[in-house]
Design a protein around this motif. Structure first.
Motif, PDB file in Angstrom:
ATOM      1  N   THR A 215       0.821  -1.208   0.000  1.00  0.00           N
ATOM      2  CA  THR A 215       0.000   0.000   0.000  1.00  0.00           C
ATOM      3  C   THR A 215       0.859   1.264   0.000  1.00  0.00           C
ATOM      4  OG1 THR A 215      -0.121   0.207   2.412  1.00  0.00           O
ATOM      5  CG2 THR A 215      -1.739  -1.237   1.350  1.00  0.00           C
ATOM      6  N   HIS A 217       0.292   5.980  -0.673  1.00  0.00           N
ATOM      7  CA  HIS A 217      -0.573   7.059  -1.161  1.00  0.00           C
ATOM      8  C   HIS A 217      -0.605   6.986  -2.694  1.00  0.00           C
ATOM      9  CE1 HIS A 217      -0.680   8.726   2.821  1.00  0.00           C
ATOM     10  NE2 HIS A 217       0.606   9.008   2.836  1.00  0.00           N
ATOM     11  N   HIS A 218      -1.796   6.889  -3.269  1.00  0.00           N
ATOM     12  CA  HIS A 218      -1.806   6.766  -4.729  1.00  0.00           C
ATOM     13  C   HIS A 218      -1.851   8.120  -5.436  1.00  0.00           C
ATOM     14  CE1 HIS A 218      -5.685   7.311  -7.010  1.00  0.00           C
ATOM     15  NE2 HIS A 218      -6.293   7.109  -5.866  1.00  0.00           N
ATOM     16  N   THR A 256     -10.872   5.983  -4.672  1.00  0.00           N
ATOM     17  CA  THR A 256      -9.801   5.377  -3.875  1.00  0.00           C
ATOM     18  C   THR A 256      -9.244   4.142  -4.572  1.00  0.00           C
ATOM     19  OG1 THR A 256     -11.396   4.039  -2.642  1.00  0.00           O
ATOM     20  CG2 THR A 256     -10.712   6.126  -1.651  1.00  0.00           C
ATOM     21  N   LEU A 269      -0.674   1.766   6.235  1.00  0.00           N
ATOM     22  CA  LEU A 269       0.121   2.489   5.239  1.00  0.00           C
ATOM     23  C   LEU A 269       1.490   1.846   5.045  1.00  0.00           C
ATOM     24  CD1 LEU A 269       0.242   5.019   3.382  1.00  0.00           C
ATOM     25  CD2 LEU A 269       1.121   6.288   5.354  1.00  0.00           C
ATOM     26  N   ALA A 304      -2.175  13.994   2.063  1.00  0.00           N
ATOM     27  CA  ALA A 304      -2.930  12.883   1.479  1.00  0.00           C
ATOM     28  C   ALA A 304      -3.827  12.231   2.526  1.00  0.00           C
ATOM     29  CB  ALA A 304      -1.957  11.840   0.912  1.00  0.00           C
ATOM     30  N   TYR A 306      -6.160   8.921   3.850  1.00  0.00           N
ATOM     31  CA  TYR A 306      -6.265   7.460   3.739  1.00  0.00           C
ATOM     32  C   TYR A 306      -7.165   6.941   4.856  1.00  0.00           C
ATOM     33  CZ  TYR A 306      -2.398   7.266   7.212  1.00  0.00           C
ATOM     34  OH  TYR A 306      -1.586   7.414   8.318  1.00  0.00           O
ATOM     35  N   THR A 317      -6.819   4.581  -0.155  1.00  0.00           N
ATOM     36  CA  THR A 317      -6.095   5.827  -0.373  1.00  0.00           C
ATOM     37  C   THR A 317      -6.727   6.582  -1.537  1.00  0.00           C
ATOM     38  OG1 THR A 317      -4.007   6.732  -1.258  1.00  0.00           O
ATOM     39  CG2 THR A 317      -4.423   4.426  -1.685  1.00  0.00           C
TER      40      THR A 317
END
Length: 364
Positions: A215, A217-218, A256, A269, A304, A306, A317
């Motif tokens: 995983t 932050h996208h 997301t 995360l 960001a 999430y 995210t």
């Protein structure tokens, strides 16, 4: 003399206001749109500067509108310009799975010219304002199985050249660019391409994509470590190349990316997981609730959002109101060309992410 000074002062004020108004207008709000001719009417078109119809595809080397339904939609989008003078409508080629023949089709001068002429014909027919190229990706792997080759990089430049000469100055020409370093380094001859296009739409989302087994932050605004992809990292890379800020448009994700089987470490995360279907922004309010087991988190360094569900061991995210506001403020502060997003039907029709961007744009 005092009267002359007063007149000069008012003229200066009006000029200053005019200049700021023009600068304000430069921060465009650009919507990708895959919906039909009915759904669009639910949204506040007056807050958009551009709608990019997604997608058209290649058919026998030519830009092709896939179905009669798509034709109806495009015509309706163009009709919206009558009551929205700020609005432009563009056609888009490709998408993640929609550019399989692009590498081969654009590998010859004949192929590029055939395509360019078809773009001009379709643009004239539908009375649209231009084309957005969404070739994912020149010279590097996109969807597994799609052809890509080193020559794509120079062929992309040649494609932009013939498109600009065929379309002339009348039509807008833009392209969607991967916001990750490999694309920035290997896919585009930036200094040759950017003088010929109106803007580049940086896909500063899916920076951790559906193939990832860890995983992250996208769609973060900032990197939290030197190896992490982010919106700012892509923007700074292009600014350092000398690309004008007003030609850079950053991307928002109205959805997301989600992983299951994520351990309750660091609130999920940067943990191993299995990617699953994400959620549209319009469904956040009913999905990411405490009653459903979700907790919301904010990474202030990345800017960001999430979410983590301890019971279901699931991590999500994506952009929300807070992060999209930060992106819009960033674009405004850096005098970028604006903010685009994927995609309009994922937003709430009122008081959603488009409205958030618009409020930042119009704030004094």
């Amino acid at each position: 003399m005092k009267q002359l000074n007063l007149i000069a002062f008012f003229l200066l004020c009006s000029c200053t206001i005019s200049t700021f108004a023009q600068k304000n207008k430069k921060m465009d709000i650009i919507a990708y749109y895959t919906g039909d001719d009915k759904l669009i009417n639910e949204y506040e078109i007056s807050k958009l500067n551009q709608i990019i119809f997604s997608f058209c595809h290649l058919k026998e080397g030519k830009l092709s509108v896939d179905t009669p339904k798509d034709s109806v939609t495009i015509k309706h989008l163009v009709s919206l310009k009558a009551s929205n003078p700020q609005l432009k409508v563009l056609l888009s080629l490709g998408g993640w799975s929609g550019c399989e023949p692009c590498s081969a089709a654009f590998s010859t001068a004949e192929g590029r010219l055939l395509f360019a002429k078809s773009v001009k014909e379709l643009s004239d027919y539908f009375k649209v304002d231009g084309l957005d190229l969404d070739w994912e990706y020149p010279a590097i792997e996109g969807l597994p199985g799609h052809l890509y080759q080193p020559a794509d990089k120079t062929n992309f430049t040649e494609l932009i050249k013939i498109l600009r000469s065929t379309l002339g100055k009348k039509y807008d020409l833009s392209f969607a660019a991967g916001g990750f370093q490999k694309y920035l380094d290997e896919s585009v001859e930036w200094k040759k391409v950017m003088p010929l296009v109106n803007r580049v739409n940086i896909m500063s989302y899916d920076l951790v994509n559906g193939y990832a087994t860890v995983t992250g932050h996208h769609t973060p605004l900032y990197s939290t470590n030197p190896k992490e992809e982010s919106t700012d990292r892509a923007v700074e890379y292009l600014l350092k190349l000398g690309i004008p800020a007003e030609k850079l448009v950053i991307g928002g994700a109205f959805y997301t990316r989600t992983w299951k089987e994520v351990a309750n470490v660091n609130n999920g995360l940067y943990q191993p997981g299995v990617h699953i279907q994400g959620v549209s922004f319009k469904n956040y309010a009913t999905t990411y609730t405490e009653a459903n087991g979700w907790k919301y988190f904010w990474d202030d360094k990345a800017k960001a959002a999430y979410w983590y569900n301890e019971k279901e061991k699931t991590f999500a995210t994506g952009d929300n109101v807070t992060s999209i506001k930060a992106k819009a403020e960033y674009a405004k502060a850096k005098k970028l060309g604006g903010v685009m997003f994927w995609e309009l039907p994922l937003d709430t029709p009122r008081d959603g992410l488009v409205n958030t961007i618009y409020e930042v744009k119009t704030a004094k």
